[in-house]
Design a protein around this motif. Structure first.
Motif, PDB file in Angstrom:
ATOM      1  N   HIS A   1      -6.618  -3.434   1.872  1.00 24.31           N
ATOM      2  CA  HIS A   1      -5.375  -3.919   2.263  1.00 24.31           C
ATOM      3  C   HIS A   1      -5.503  -3.316   3.831  1.00 24.31           C
ATOM      4  CE1 HIS A   1      -2.587  -3.909  -1.417  1.00 24.31           C
ATOM      5  NE2 HIS A   1      -3.573  -4.703  -1.423  1.00 24.31           N
TER       6      HIS A   1
ATOM      7  N   SER B   1       0.775  -1.305   0.211  1.00 25.72           N
ATOM      8  CA  SER B   1       0.010   0.107  -0.117  1.00 25.72           C
ATOM      9  C   SER B   1       0.814   1.366   0.134  1.00 25.72           C
ATOM     10  CB  SER B   1      -0.874   0.066   1.403  1.00 25.72           C
ATOM     11  OG  SER B   1      -1.888  -1.123   1.155  1.00 25.72           O
ATOM     12  N   TRP B   2       1.857   1.290   0.828  1.00 25.18           N
ATOM     13  CA  TRP B   2       2.835   2.501   0.952  1.00 25.18           C
ATOM     14  C   TRP B   2       3.579   2.619  -0.241  1.00 25.18           C
ATOM     15  CZ3 TRP B   2       8.359   2.194   2.872  1.00 25.18           C
ATOM     16  CH2 TRP B   2       8.846   3.552   2.915  1.00 25.18           C
TER      17      TRP B   2
ATOM     18  N   PRO C   1      -6.513   0.207  -1.536  1.00 21.82           N
ATOM     19  CA  PRO C   1      -5.776   0.596  -0.133  1.00 21.82           C
ATOM     20  C   PRO C   1      -6.732   0.226   1.141  1.00 21.82           C
ATOM     21  CG  PRO C   1      -5.212   2.533  -1.567  1.00 21.82           C
ATOM     22  CD  PRO C   1      -6.482   1.585  -2.290  1.00 21.82           C
TER      23      PRO C   1
ATOM     24  N   GLN D   1       0.030   1.630  -3.973  1.00 19.28           N
ATOM     25  CA  GLN D   1      -1.530   1.839  -3.800  1.00 19.28           C
ATOM     26  C   GLN D   1      -1.601   3.231  -3.478  1.00 19.28           C
ATOM     27  OE1 GLN D   1      -3.703  -0.003  -4.785  1.00 19.28           O
ATOM     28  NE2 GLN D   1      -2.880  -2.046  -4.705  1.00 19.28           N
TER      29      GLN D   1
END
Length: 429
Positions: free
Chosen positions: A168, A90-91, A165, A94
């Motif tokens: 997740h 995600s970091w 995101p 996303q």
């Protein structure tokens, strides 16, 4: 720095995440197949005689922590690894993708639109006014529009980019809640007969709640098959002026003081009998799994020396009670509340069958976070279904045409079919 970037790339690798999910799924299946959190002797006695899958004996099963899969060090490590993979993905991917989609992209030349997945040129008379009409029409259709001189950019469904995101995040919250519940949760299972109770003690040994079984009922259909189990509980709190009564049944638990009380099981606890001219005797029953599933019974001696014992077995609180001699030969049937019968010179009468309720108490501090995780996943999944559409229009100052380009993260054909209709409606205005 390169080493850190390589490590982050490896952790967030999609193939590794899929492999972790596959391993976790297999581990969860193992936890479902192998009985969990039993005494060590149970695993040694069971799997030393019949190794699991014909290979794994009791000692190896215990050393692999398969007796408590969900709280084992290796299973928790897999969950932490997967959580780090999702957070890193995600970091690194996303969130930058989301930020990029929130920014407006401005194309200046028609040649730039020609490189897009969807690019067309439309002839429009008096095009000087048509961009204003198109802007108003797009806004009515729910598009966000940004106007520039002789061109415009529009987008719709950008909120759909928030979905991945959120998914997740929801999965990470779900795993944190599950691990928290596994490590800090408590589970107690008790079989209670009507009129009996047990105390819940805190870590300091102080009674917090007394649970008394007031009544236990088994609802059966016409063929005698159980349909529902109901327990009427009396809850007595220390210092309270009076107790409270609650009913629980299968799929209808009681939630109180951060604890959930389930109707989990049932059994037969005792037979109330009269032998000869004796007073009423309540004789405890025990399970006989070697005779079949849900078979309870007791061995009753017929003489002071213990010779010629009788075996009484029962599978239903309404009877019948089957009587066998020491050789296993069937002798007779008894019904609760029936008259006395003579067996081997012994007068025997069964007055009642006492059924016991299986009550499960669970305290799981991770449940709110698990539910929150599920809610976030559902929200993220719903948002992910929304197609993100982008549209650019540039008018040609020398000709009566406009150049149109479009993108969509899903259903590009749908946008291509929608575009002529959208433009024709705007032109009509």
């Amino acid at each position: 720095m390169k080493t850190i970037n390589r490590l982050l790339f490896w952790i967030s690798n999609l193939k590794i995440a899929i492999a972790l999910l596959f391993i976790i799924a297999i581990a969860s299946a193992l936890g479902t197949t192998i009985p969990q959190n039993q005494a060590k002797d149970v695993y040694l006695n069971t799997y030393n005689q019949q190794p699991w899958l014909g290979l794994i004996k009791g000692e190896l099963l215990l050393s692999l922590q398969l007796d408590h899969v969900y709280t084992s060090a290796w299973f928790l490590t897999l969950l932490i690894w997967l959580g780090l993979s999702l957070i890193t993905c995600s970091w690194r991917r996303q969130i930058p993708t989301l930020r990029a989609n929130l920014k407006w992209v401005d194309y200046l030349q028609p040649q730039q639109l020609g490189k897009l997945a969807l690019a067309e040129t439309f002839s429009i008379p008096k095009q000087t006014e048509k961009l204003n009409y198109l802007t108003k029409h797009l806004k009515k259709q729910g598009w966000q529009v940004k106007n520039n001189q002789d061109r415009l950019a529009a987008r719709k469904g950008v909120i759909g980019r928030v979905g991945p995101p959120l998914i997740h995040l929801g999965i990470v919250l779900l795993m944190i809640g599950a691990v928290w519940g596994s490590l800090q949760g408590e589970k107690i299972e008790r079989f209670l007969a009507p009129g009996r109770s047990f105390d819940l003690l805190n870590r300091n040994g102080i009674n917090q709640l007394t649970i008394n079984l007031d009544k236990f009922q088994i609802d059966r259909d016409q063929t005698g098959r159980p349909e529902q189990f109901r327990s009427k509980l009396e809850l007595i709190e220390p210092g309270a002026s009076k107790s409270s009564f609650w009913e629980i049944s299968v799929n209808h638990p009681l939630r109180i003081h951060g604890m959930t009380i389930y109707q989990a099981d049932w059994s037969l606890a005792a037979l109330t009998v009269r032998i000869g001219n004796s007073p009423k005797l309540q004789l405890p029953l025990k399970s006989f799994p070697e005779l079949g599933e849900q078979i309870w019974g007791l061995v009753l001696p017929t003489s002071p020396s213990g010779e010629n014992p009788l075996l009484l077995t029962i599978s239903n609180e309404k009877g019948p009670i089957e009587v066998f001699d020491e050789e296993g030969n069937f002798i007779n049937n008894l019904r609760p509340g029936s008259e006395k019968i003579e067996i081997n010179g012994l007068s025997l009468q069964v007055l009642d069958v006492l059924a016991a309720s299986g009550i499960l108490l669970k305290r799981d501090p991770g449940v709110p976070m698990v539910y929150t995780g599920f809610a976030v996943i559902l929200l993220g999944g719903s948002l992910s279904m929304i197609a993100t559409k982008q549209l650019w229009v540039i008018k040609d100052p020398n000709e009566s045409v406009i150049h149109v380009g479009g993108l969509s993260n899903r259903n590009l054909i749908g946008l291509a079919n929608e575009l002529p209709i959208l433009l024709s409606q705007a032109i009509k205005n």
